[in-house]
Design an enzyme around this catalytic site. Structure first.
Site, PDB file in Angstrom:
ATOM      1  N   ASP A  83       0.847  -1.196   0.000  1.00 25.56           N
ATOM      2  CA  ASP A  83       0.000   0.000   0.000  1.00 25.56           C
ATOM      3  C   ASP A  83       0.883   1.247   0.000  1.00 25.56           C
ATOM      4  O   ASP A  83       1.590   1.509   0.976  1.00 25.56           O
ATOM      5  CB  ASP A  83      -0.900  -0.022   1.252  1.00 25.56           C
ATOM      6  CG  ASP A  83      -2.059   0.938   1.117  1.00 25.56           C
ATOM      7  OD1 ASP A  83      -2.049   1.762   0.180  1.00 25.56           O
ATOM      8  OD2 ASP A  83      -2.990   0.855   1.950  1.00 25.56           O
ATOM      9  N   ASP A  84       0.881   1.953  -1.108  1.00 23.83           N
ATOM     10  CA  ASP A  84       1.638   3.216  -1.244  1.00 23.83           C
ATOM     11  C   ASP A  84       3.156   3.012  -1.315  1.00 23.83           C
ATOM     12  O   ASP A  84       3.914   3.922  -0.970  1.00 23.83           O
ATOM     13  CB  ASP A  84       1.343   4.192  -0.094  1.00 23.83           C
ATOM     14  CG  ASP A  84      -0.076   4.748  -0.111  1.00 23.83           C
ATOM     15  OD1 ASP A  84      -0.894   4.249  -0.886  1.00 23.83           O
ATOM     16  OD2 ASP A  84      -0.335   5.689   0.661  1.00 23.83           O
ATOM     17  N   CYS A 123      -6.162   4.100  -3.484  1.00 29.62           N
ATOM     18  CA  CYS A 123      -6.443   2.698  -3.147  1.00 29.62           C
ATOM     19  C   CYS A 123      -7.674   2.077  -3.796  1.00 29.62           C
ATOM     20  O   CYS A 123      -7.575   1.073  -4.508  1.00 29.62           O
ATOM     21  CB  CYS A 123      -6.611   2.555  -1.635  1.00 29.62           C
ATOM     22  SG  CYS A 123      -5.187   3.079  -0.693  1.00 29.62           S
ATOM     23  N   ARG A 127      -7.580  -0.997  -6.510  1.00 31.55           N
ATOM     24  CA  ARG A 127      -7.883  -2.375  -6.080  1.00 31.55           C
ATOM     25  C   ARG A 127      -9.054  -2.972  -6.848  1.00 31.55           C
ATOM     26  O   ARG A 127      -9.099  -4.180  -7.110  1.00 31.55           O
ATOM     27  CB  ARG A 127      -8.162  -2.382  -4.569  1.00 31.55           C
ATOM     28  CG  ARG A 127      -6.881  -2.240  -3.781  1.00 31.55           C
ATOM     29  CD  ARG A 127      -7.054  -1.535  -2.457  1.00 31.55           C
ATOM     30  NE  ARG A 127      -5.746  -1.079  -1.996  1.00 31.55           N
ATOM     31  CZ  ARG A 127      -5.003  -1.725  -1.098  1.00 31.55           C
ATOM     32  NH1 ARG A 127      -5.451  -2.831  -0.550  1.00 31.55           N
ATOM     33  NH2 ARG A 127      -3.814  -1.270  -0.760  1.00 31.55           N
ATOM     34  N   LYS A 182      -5.476  -5.553   3.524  1.00 30.81           N
ATOM     35  CA  LYS A 182      -6.444  -4.449   3.389  1.00 30.81           C
ATOM     36  C   LYS A 182      -7.308  -4.619   2.146  1.00 30.81           C
ATOM     37  O   LYS A 182      -6.798  -4.771   1.044  1.00 30.81           O
ATOM     38  CB  LYS A 182      -5.674  -3.127   3.324  1.00 30.81           C
ATOM     39  CG  LYS A 182      -6.540  -1.941   2.931  1.00 30.81           C
ATOM     40  CD  LYS A 182      -5.758  -0.653   3.004  1.00 30.81           C
ATOM     41  CE  LYS A 182      -6.119   0.263   1.858  1.00 30.81           C
ATOM     42  NZ  LYS A 182      -5.364   1.520   1.868  1.00 30.81           N
ATOM     43  N   HIS A 184     -10.699  -2.663   1.106  1.00 28.03           N
ATOM     44  CA  HIS A 184     -11.032  -1.314   0.608  1.00 28.03           C
ATOM     45  C   HIS A 184     -11.911  -1.292  -0.650  1.00 28.03           C
ATOM     46  O   HIS A 184     -11.777  -0.408  -1.503  1.00 28.03           O
ATOM     47  CB  HIS A 184      -9.750  -0.486   0.372  1.00 28.03           C
ATOM     48  CG  HIS A 184      -9.956   0.956   0.736  1.00 28.03           C
ATOM     49  ND1 HIS A 184      -8.966   1.904   0.756  1.00 28.03           N
ATOM     50  CD2 HIS A 184     -11.095   1.616   1.091  1.00 28.03           C
ATOM     51  CE1 HIS A 184      -9.458   3.069   1.103  1.00 28.03           C
ATOM     52  NE2 HIS A 184     -10.746   2.923   1.314  1.00 28.03           N
ATOM     53  N   SER A 207      -8.430   1.808   4.823  1.00 26.45           N
ATOM     54  CA  SER A 207      -7.072   2.264   5.143  1.00 26.45           C
ATOM     55  C   SER A 207      -6.824   2.381   6.644  1.00 26.45           C
ATOM     56  O   SER A 207      -7.745   2.614   7.429  1.00 26.45           O
ATOM     57  CB  SER A 207      -6.799   3.614   4.478  1.00 26.45           C
ATOM     58  OG  SER A 207      -6.793   3.457   3.089  1.00 26.45           O
ATOM     59  N   HIS A 269       1.630   2.308   4.098  1.00 27.55           N
ATOM     60  CA  HIS A 269       0.688   3.435   4.135  1.00 27.55           C
ATOM     61  C   HIS A 269       0.791   4.128   5.497  1.00 27.55           C
ATOM     62  O   HIS A 269       0.962   3.478   6.521  1.00 27.55           O
ATOM     63  CB  HIS A 269      -0.719   2.870   3.915  1.00 27.55           C
ATOM     64  CG  HIS A 269      -1.781   3.900   3.681  1.00 27.55           C
ATOM     65  ND1 HIS A 269      -2.263   4.702   4.686  1.00 27.55           N
ATOM     66  CD2 HIS A 269      -2.472   4.238   2.562  1.00 27.55           C
ATOM     67  CE1 HIS A 269      -3.214   5.498   4.182  1.00 27.55           C
ATOM     68  NE2 HIS A 269      -3.338   5.239   2.892  1.00 27.55           N
ATOM     69  N   ASP A 321      -0.136  -0.775  -4.786  1.00 29.01           N
ATOM     70  CA  ASP A 321      -1.452  -0.319  -5.271  1.00 29.01           C
ATOM     71  C   ASP A 321      -1.435   1.087  -5.852  1.00 29.01           C
ATOM     72  O   ASP A 321      -2.359   1.483  -6.562  1.00 29.01           O
ATOM     73  CB  ASP A 321      -2.505  -0.428  -4.166  1.00 29.01           C
ATOM     74  CG  ASP A 321      -2.385   0.668  -3.117  1.00 29.01           C
ATOM     75  OD1 ASP A 321      -1.246   1.148  -2.878  1.00 29.01           O
ATOM     76  OD2 ASP A 321      -3.412   1.054  -2.544  1.00 29.01           O
ATOM     77  N   ASN A 322      -0.406   1.868  -5.521  1.00 27.55           N
ATOM     78  CA  ASN A 322      -0.208   3.202  -6.118  1.00 27.55           C
ATOM     79  C   ASN A 322       1.151   3.709  -5.649  1.00 27.55           C
ATOM     80  O   ASN A 322       1.804   3.097  -4.803  1.00 27.55           O
ATOM     81  CB  ASN A 322      -1.330   4.194  -5.751  1.00 27.55           C
ATOM     82  CG  ASN A 322      -1.604   4.315  -4.265  1.00 27.55           C
ATOM     83  OD1 ASN A 322      -2.636   3.845  -3.785  1.00 27.55           O
ATOM     84  ND2 ASN A 322      -0.684   4.902  -3.530  1.00 27.55           N
ATOM     85  N   LYS A 339       1.740   9.653  -5.158  1.00 29.03           N
ATOM     86  CA  LYS A 339       0.407   9.069  -4.980  1.00 29.03           C
ATOM     87  C   LYS A 339      -0.668  10.122  -5.277  1.00 29.03           C
ATOM     88  O   LYS A 339      -0.509  11.284  -4.926  1.00 29.03           O
ATOM     89  CB  LYS A 339       0.277   8.607  -3.528  1.00 29.03           C
ATOM     90  CG  LYS A 339      -1.121   8.212  -3.122  1.00 29.03           C
ATOM     91  CD  LYS A 339      -1.188   7.869  -1.635  1.00 29.03           C
ATOM     92  CE  LYS A 339      -2.636   7.436  -1.313  1.00 29.03           C
ATOM     93  NZ  LYS A 339      -2.784   6.993   0.070  1.00 29.03           N
TER      94      LYS A 339
HETATM   95 CA   LIG Z   1      -2.724   3.021  -1.542  1.00 28.36          CA
END
Ligand SMILES: [Ca+2]
Length: 516
Positions: A83-84, A123, A127, A182, A184, A207, A269, A321-322, A339
């Site tokens: 995540d991130d 996110c 996803r 996660k 989301h 998140s 994240h 994811d980003n 991001k």
């Molecule tokens: Ca993310």
């Protein structure tokens, strides 16, 4: 819950090959089953339910034992989805701050995809694409019910249960499936992973900065096992460790049958946490600690595959994811932007794929690939059909993964949306930023009067040199491709011709620990 009727309908209409199989089987001709169309009775029945025709039911009944045997040879799939995590945050993608020996070794034994994209800089939309093989606007997951860029706790909106996820496709081939991490894509019961093809779920529903500590109106950040909150607020220091333990347990329990493990880490994240063994150990603060713990986790999972002697039959993907956020210590270098942006740094991710039996070691490919490609590619590798009456934006990337000489991306164009707005398009090496009177940001005021810009990403990965003036024909071609997306998927204040609805619930409820 999963719309059984819709799924059954789509199963029956999957493809010409699939229908032919059912016909053959119905006539008792089990010798002509195409390899890609094997049906597993238990899961097929479970998913397709009562709407399945009598002919299809008869078709499923006969070849069970033969299929079970063949299923043992199907590849396992593991997606490790940070995540991130930024493009420049791991050693094999240029990080000099973070020690990531396990992921680097994974790259030495496999393939680096250097133009691998997610479909959004945040996110939820990103996803949704991994799960469905589609752009977020296709499934209406590009924004929440209020038009914000991601879902928030107690959301009335979620990924439509009628969408067929990568997990549901693999279920038709007798895969065991787990989502650990996660989610989301909706925090109401009908939207949880257990309703989208996953046999098992362990993780947080949105998140880690969406708990009551950050916003008093939110419930304490919940940790779920399947559909039950087991801890709130969750102890985030131990999350990566616990995800890893759950992942190893799931792999071990399913070593003798095909499985799909989706491992969307909560880290790095913000607020960034790391376990005792990793805290204050890196050269890049808590962010570096979290990345190094994820590296350890990845190594532990790969080692488990080796010990169980299933690593050669397991395709493992490591990505994010980003892009990294601007403030918390991550790096997207050499890409520009962060991001939440349609610059490369927001949407191009580090990606490593390892599958010793099939992917040549120590290779790298710069062809355009994306999370949307994983659903159709995994389906083909598993011998499953993809729903033919439903648009899937992803492409088959098997030739790229297998290192076929001159394997090319099948994407004529790749589209960069920010929430509901199309902001850029890439085709081949060219990326065009569209001229926009108001260029939307996820938060805050839009950027005004953004000019048209054309970049050659092969020569200028950092998007520094606008060469639109020198290539009017390229600009014209990319503008035409953008127009196609605007018609197909839509744009600000414009519906696309081929969008599908998200789903909503009335009176959403918070996920909390149930009092006894
Ligand atoms: Ca993310």
């Amino acid at each position: 819950m999963l719309s059984r009727r819709v799924y059954a309908k789509r199963c029956i209409n999957l493809s010409f090959e699939e229908n032919k199989t059912i016909d053959n089987l119905h006539k008792g001709n089990t010798m002509k089953i195409p390899t890609q169309t094997k049906l597993d009775r238990r899961n097929f029945l479970k998913l397709a339910g009562s709407a399945l025709s009598a002919a299809a039911l008869a078709a499923c009944a006969s070849p069970i034992s033969a299929l079970a045997k063949q299923n043992t040879k199907k590849p396992n799939f593991i997606i490790i989805f940070c995540d991130d995590l930024g493009y420049g945050d791991i050693g094999c993608f240029g990080s000099e701050k973070h020690r990531t020996p396990n992921i680097d070794k994974m790259a030495e034994q496999g393939l680096k995809l250097t133009s691998f994209y997610v479909t959004s800089g945040v996110c939820t939309p990103s996803r949704s694409s991994l799960m469905t093989g589609c752009y977020p606007r296709r499934t209406n997951m590009h924004q929440d019910a209020a038009g914000l860029c991601v879902l928030f706790p107690v959301a009335e909106k979620g990924l439509n249960p009628n969408e067929i996820t990568i997990a549901e496709i693999l279920k038709t081939q007798n895969y065991k499936t787990a989502c650990i991490g996660k989610w989301h894509l909706g925090d109401q019961k009908k939207f949880l992973p257990t309703k989208q093809g996953f046999d098992f779920y362990f993780g947080i529903p949105y998140s880690n900065d969406m708990g009551s500590r950050q916003h008093t109106k939110n419930p304490p950040l919940p940790l779920l096992k399947n559909e039950t909150v087991i801890e709130a607020p969750v102890n985030q220091n131990t999350l990566t460790k616990r995800y890893t333990e759950q992942a190893v347990k799931f792999i071990t329990e399913n070593k003798d049958n095909p499985f799909f493990l989706y491992l969307p880490h909560t880290m790095p994240h913000n607020p960034v946490h790391a376990g005792d063994r990793f805290r204050d150990k890196s050269a890049n603060g808590r962010y570096g600690d979290a990345v190094e713990e994820i590296d350890y986790s990845t190594g532990h999972i790969l080692k488990t595959l080796e010990q169980l002697n299933i690593d050669k039959n397991t395709l493992v993907i490591f990505t994010s994811d980003n892009g990294a956020a601007k403030r918390y210590g991550g790096s997207n270098l050499p890409l520009a932007g962060f991001k939440g942006s349609t610059l490369e740094g927001g949407m191009r991710e580090p990606c490593v794929v390892r599958w010793p039996a099939n992917i040549p070691a120590g290779t790298s490919c710069d062809e355009l690939t994306s999370t949307i490609d994983l659903l159709p590619t995994f389906a083909l590798l598993a011998g499953a059909a993809t729903p033919k009456n439903t648009i899937i934006d992803g492409k088959d990337i098997r030739p790229i993964l297998f290192g076929k000489p001159n394997a090319k991306s099948l994407h004529e164009a790749f589209y960069y949306y920010q929430v509901d707005q199309l902001q850029a398009v890439r085709s081949g090496k060219w990326k065009l930023h569209l001229p926009l009177e108001t260029k939307k940001r996820n938060w805050g005021k839009p950027e005004m009067n953004y000019p048209l810009k054309l970049y050659d990403l092969k020569a200028d990965i950092a998007e520094k040199y606008n060469i639109a003036d020198k290539h009017p024909d390229v600009v014209k071609k990319l503008l035409a491709l953008a127009k196609k997306a605007q018609q197909d998927l839509g744009d600000i204040n414009k519906k696309g011709q081929n969008q599908r609805p998200a789903a909503f619930v009335q009176n959403p409820v918070p996920l909390t620990i149930k009092k006894r």
